[in-house]
Design a protein around this motif. Structure first.
Motif, short mmCIF file in Angstrom:
data_model
loop_
_atom_site.label_atom_id
_atom_site.label_comp_id
_atom_site.label_asym_id
_atom_site.label_seq_id
_atom_site.Cartn_x
_atom_site.Cartn_y
_atom_site.Cartn_z
N GLU A 131 26.80 55.22 43.37
CA GLU A 131 25.54 55.72 43.92
C GLU A 131 25.35 57.16 43.48
OE1 GLU A 131 23.51 55.00 48.08
OE2 GLU A 131 24.85 56.74 48.20
N VAL A 132 24.18 57.47 42.97
CA VAL A 132 23.86 58.81 42.50
C VAL A 132 22.83 59.44 43.42
CG1 VAL A 132 22.68 60.10 40.66
CG2 VAL A 132 24.42 58.40 40.09
N THR A 133 23.10 60.66 43.83
CA THR A 133 22.15 61.42 44.65
C THR A 133 21.64 62.59 43.83
OG1 THR A 133 23.39 60.85 46.65
CG2 THR A 133 21.78 62.64 46.82
N LEU A 134 20.32 62.64 43.64
CA LEU A 134 19.72 63.74 42.91
C LEU A 134 19.61 64.98 43.81
CD1 LEU A 134 16.81 61.89 41.04
CD2 LEU A 134 19.14 62.31 40.28
N ALA A 135 19.26 66.10 43.21
CA ALA A 135 19.16 67.35 43.96
C ALA A 135 18.07 67.29 45.02
CB ALA A 135 18.89 68.51 43.00
N ASN A 136 17.06 66.44 44.81
CA ASN A 136 15.98 66.31 45.80
C ASN A 136 16.32 65.35 46.93
OD1 ASN A 136 15.79 63.80 44.60
ND2 ASN A 136 13.80 64.16 43.63
N GLY A 137 17.54 64.81 46.92
CA GLY A 137 17.98 63.92 47.99
C GLY A 137 17.77 62.45 47.71
N GLU A 138 17.03 62.11 46.65
CA GLU A 138 16.79 60.71 46.32
C GLU A 138 18.09 60.06 45.84
OE1 GLU A 138 14.06 58.82 46.61
OE2 GLU A 138 13.01 60.48 47.59
N LYS A 139 18.33 58.83 46.29
CA LYS A 139 19.54 58.11 45.94
C LYS A 139 19.21 56.90 45.06
CE LYS A 139 21.90 59.32 50.29
NZ LYS A 139 22.93 60.21 49.69
N TYR A 140 20.08 56.65 44.09
CA TYR A 140 19.89 55.53 43.18
C TYR A 140 21.23 54.84 42.93
CZ TYR A 140 15.35 57.58 42.06
OH TYR A 140 14.08 58.09 42.16
N THR A 141 21.17 53.52 42.83
CA THR A 141 22.35 52.77 42.43
C THR A 141 22.50 52.91 40.92
OG1 THR A 141 22.13 51.16 44.23
CG2 THR A 141 23.44 50.50 42.32
N ALA A 142 23.70 53.23 40.47
CA ALA A 142 23.94 53.44 39.04
C ALA A 142 24.76 52.30 38.47
CB ALA A 142 24.68 54.77 38.82
N ARG A 143 24.57 52.04 37.19
CA ARG A 143 25.42 51.07 36.49
C ARG A 143 26.27 51.81 35.47
NH1 ARG A 143 24.05 49.65 31.29
NH2 ARG A 143 21.96 50.26 30.58
N LEU A 144 27.46 51.30 35.26
CA LEU A 144 28.36 51.88 34.28
C LEU A 144 27.97 51.42 32.89
CD1 LEU A 144 30.95 53.47 33.57
CD2 LEU A 144 32.23 51.35 33.94
N MET A 159 21.20 83.59 38.84
CA MET A 159 20.19 82.97 39.71
C MET A 159 19.21 82.13 38.90
SD MET A 159 19.46 85.97 42.55
CE MET A 159 19.14 87.26 41.34
N GLU A 160 18.78 82.65 37.76
CA GLU A 160 17.82 81.92 36.93
C GLU A 160 18.41 80.61 36.44
OE1 GLU A 160 16.00 80.30 33.53
OE2 GLU A 160 17.82 81.48 33.29
N LEU A 161 19.67 80.67 35.98
CA LEU A 161 20.31 79.45 35.47
C LEU A 161 20.53 78.43 36.57
CD1 LEU A 161 22.95 80.92 32.98
CD2 LEU A 161 20.81 79.77 32.43
N TYR A 162 20.93 78.89 37.76
CA TYR A 162 21.15 77.95 38.86
C TYR A 162 19.85 77.28 39.27
CZ TYR A 162 22.43 76.02 43.37
OH TYR A 162 22.64 75.16 44.42
N GLU A 163 18.80 78.05 39.41
CA GLU A 163 17.51 77.49 39.82
C GLU A 163 16.99 76.50 38.79
OE1 GLU A 163 14.97 80.79 40.51
OE2 GLU A 163 16.10 81.53 42.26
N ARG A 164 17.23 76.79 37.52
CA ARG A 164 16.69 75.93 36.46
C ARG A 164 17.54 74.69 36.22
NH1 ARG A 164 17.41 76.66 30.77
NH2 ARG A 164 18.12 78.81 31.12
N LEU A 165 18.87 74.82 36.32
CA LEU A 165 19.75 73.74 35.90
C LEU A 165 20.39 72.95 37.03
CD1 LEU A 165 21.57 75.58 32.97
CD2 LEU A 165 19.59 74.06 32.84
N ALA A 166 20.51 73.52 38.21
CA ALA A 166 21.16 72.81 39.31
C ALA A 166 20.54 71.43 39.58
CB ALA A 166 21.14 73.66 40.58
N PRO A 167 19.20 71.27 39.45
CA PRO A 167 18.62 69.93 39.67
C PRO A 167 19.11 68.89 38.66
CG PRO A 167 16.94 71.61 39.88
CD PRO A 167 18.14 72.30 39.34
N GLY A 168 19.72 69.34 37.55
CA GLY A 168 20.24 68.40 36.56
C GLY A 168 21.66 67.95 36.84
N VAL A 169 22.25 68.48 37.93
CA VAL A 169 23.60 68.09 38.33
C VAL A 169 23.50 67.16 39.53
CG1 VAL A 169 25.87 68.90 39.07
CG2 VAL A 169 24.50 70.29 37.50
N VAL A 170 24.11 65.98 39.44
CA VAL A 170 23.98 64.98 40.49
C VAL A 170 25.31 64.78 41.20
CG1 VAL A 170 22.19 63.80 39.16
CG2 VAL A 170 24.56 63.01 38.99
N ASN A 171 25.21 64.23 42.39
CA ASN A 171 26.40 63.83 43.14
C ASN A 171 26.64 62.34 42.90
OD1 ASN A 171 27.14 62.61 46.23
ND2 ASN A 171 28.50 64.12 45.32
#
Length: 362
Positions: free
Chosen positions: A92-105, A34-46
């Motif tokens: 397009e990248v979606t952060l854990a907070n729902g914010e979306k950003y256009t990404a460049r390669l 639980m601690e690892l998920y709460e701390r690190l999940a926001p660092g994983v993007v869609n």
């Protein structure tokens, strides 16, 4: 199923009963999860990739794919798999907070299935997942996989390292070595997400599963983080990863072929062809100069046979490639060879940088 512990206190006249409910008791392992998920999940993007395809009538049809990525620094760099972003016209990248950003390669390396993309997001919105070390992992070690399977949102699965030192074919057919095998569930959309150890450090990038059905059956694979670190650093610096290059076409010499050709050695790696002006050519390696039929095969023979590279025996072509991959362009590599006439020599090859568009892999 856990139940809360209930204790009853009865007053001296029996007029009241006081119930005390003890809080849920989690195991240390659950608390760690639980601690690892709460701390690190926001660092994983869609990551949503848009690929433009044409239908039967040549009309352009956008096709979307999903994958995961890992934020690796506050500048907005994100690492993922090459196959997640391959041929994408828009990312397009979606952060854990729902914010979306256009990404460049930024760049990618198909041979290791690693890619780097970048978004312009405020540093305060980015949670960085630290990179660990994949050289000292142990089978049985606990691991966690965070990703975005089936586009359902971030999920956590846990398991152990099932095996180490696996080999996996990249999208180009190149062999990726020291791959981590895990039974932590990895499903479509998890690709590019992190494999994390119990201390909260990324030890791999989830990349593939073995399954006859396409769904997880407990056999997943991750590219080791030490490979990722090496490739990512160069991609950020120059936009691509520079592979070392020998400049020769190689073929495994099998005992039956050696016997049929009356060669002085029974095992080794035949140099079939040498690219003019390549590192192999400058070092004096010789390719084949005549054809010979062995069974149903027509072989180009007459070239050198590599029997050792840097003191390590080479019984297969993959052995030479595996050793060369440990070096960088500009490094000097010693090779023990047997000439077609039976004489033995040691040559030193100064490795070059593999051309990015070239039909000769090595």
């Amino acid at each position: 199923m856990k139940l809360p512990k209930v204790t009853a206190t009865i007053g001296i006249f029996g007029f009241f009963v006081a119930l005390t409910v003890q809080a849920w008791a989690y195991t240390r392992d659950e608390e760690n999860n639980m601690e690892l998920y709460e701390r690190l999940a926001p660092g994983v993007v869609n990551i949503t990739s848009t690929i433009l395809e044409r239908d039967f009538f040549f009309n352009i049809i956008p096709k979307k794919g999903v994958g995961s990525g890992v934020v690796i620094d506050k500048r907005g760099y994100i690492v993922t798999n090459h196959h997640v972003i391959e041929d994408a016209s828009k990312l397009e990248v979606t952060l854990a907070n729902g914010e979306k950003y256009t990404a460049r390669l930024v760049g990618s390396d198909p041979d290791t299935d690693v890619a780097v993309i970048k978004i312009n997001a405020p540093p305060s919105e980015l949670v960085v997942i630290p990179m660990g070390d994949s050289d000292n992992l142990k089978v049985g070690q606990k691991v966690l996989a965070i990703g975005n399977p089936f586009g359902l949102g971030q999920t956590l699965t846990t398991g152990v390292i099932s095996s180490l030192g696996r080999s996996l074919r990249s999208p180009t057919g190149a062999l990726v070595e020291n791959v981590i095998q895990t039974d932590a569930s990895i499903n479509p959309g998890n690709s590019g997400g992190p494999l994390i150890d119990s201390s909260g450090r990324m030890i791999g990038i989830n990349t593939a599963i073995f399954s006859p059905t396409g769904a997880n059956v407990g056999i997943g694979f991750a590219i080791p983080v030490n490979t990722v670190k090496r490739v990512v650093e160069e991609i950020i610096e120059r936009g691509y990863y520079a592979h070392p290059w020998l400049g020769a076409t190689l073929l495994t010499l099998f005992p039956d072929v050696a016997e049929a050709l009356h060669l002085p050695v029974r095992r080794g790696v035949m140099v079939v062809e040498v690219v003019p002006g390549s590192p192999a050519d400058r070092a004096g390696l010789r390719g084949g100069n005549m054809q010979a039929q062995v069974g149903n095969y027509l072989l180009l023979v007459g070239g050198d046979i590599i029997i050792r590279v840097e003191g390590k025996e080479t019984a297969q072509a993959e052995d030479v490639i595996r050793i060369i991959r440990r070096y960088r362009p500009g490094d000097r590599v010693r090779m023990d060879i047997v000439r077609w006439d039976g004489s033995r020599e040691r040559v030193t090859v100064v490795l070059g940088e593999r051309p990015r568009t070239n039909r000769y892999r090595w």
